[in-house]
Design a protein around this motif. Sequence first.
Motif: not given
Length: 79
Positions: A23-30, A32-49
């Motif tokens: 969530f922190c990674v996605s928020g930071a990259f959002m 910073l307007a970096n879609p690739l970093g945002f989606w990487a954070g979303m993958v980390i969120i799913a990995a947590g589950g």
Amino acid sequence: MSGSSHGHTPAAWTGVIIAFIGFCVSGAFMVLANPLGFWAGMVIIAAGGVVGMIMRAAGLGQAKRTQPQPKGQLAHSEG
């Protein structure tokens, strides 16, 4: 909740911590307007589950109850 041990397991803590980091990674990259970093954070969120479910399957989660819990009454005194 403390009486039911809700979330007091290594599997729950690990899954939530990984998801929070995502969530922190996605928020930071959002910001910073970096879609690739945002989606990487979303993958980390799913990995947590996924990690939480794997740890639960390995026996580090809360044990499943075999019998339903009886409904308790409120703990207050009248009079």
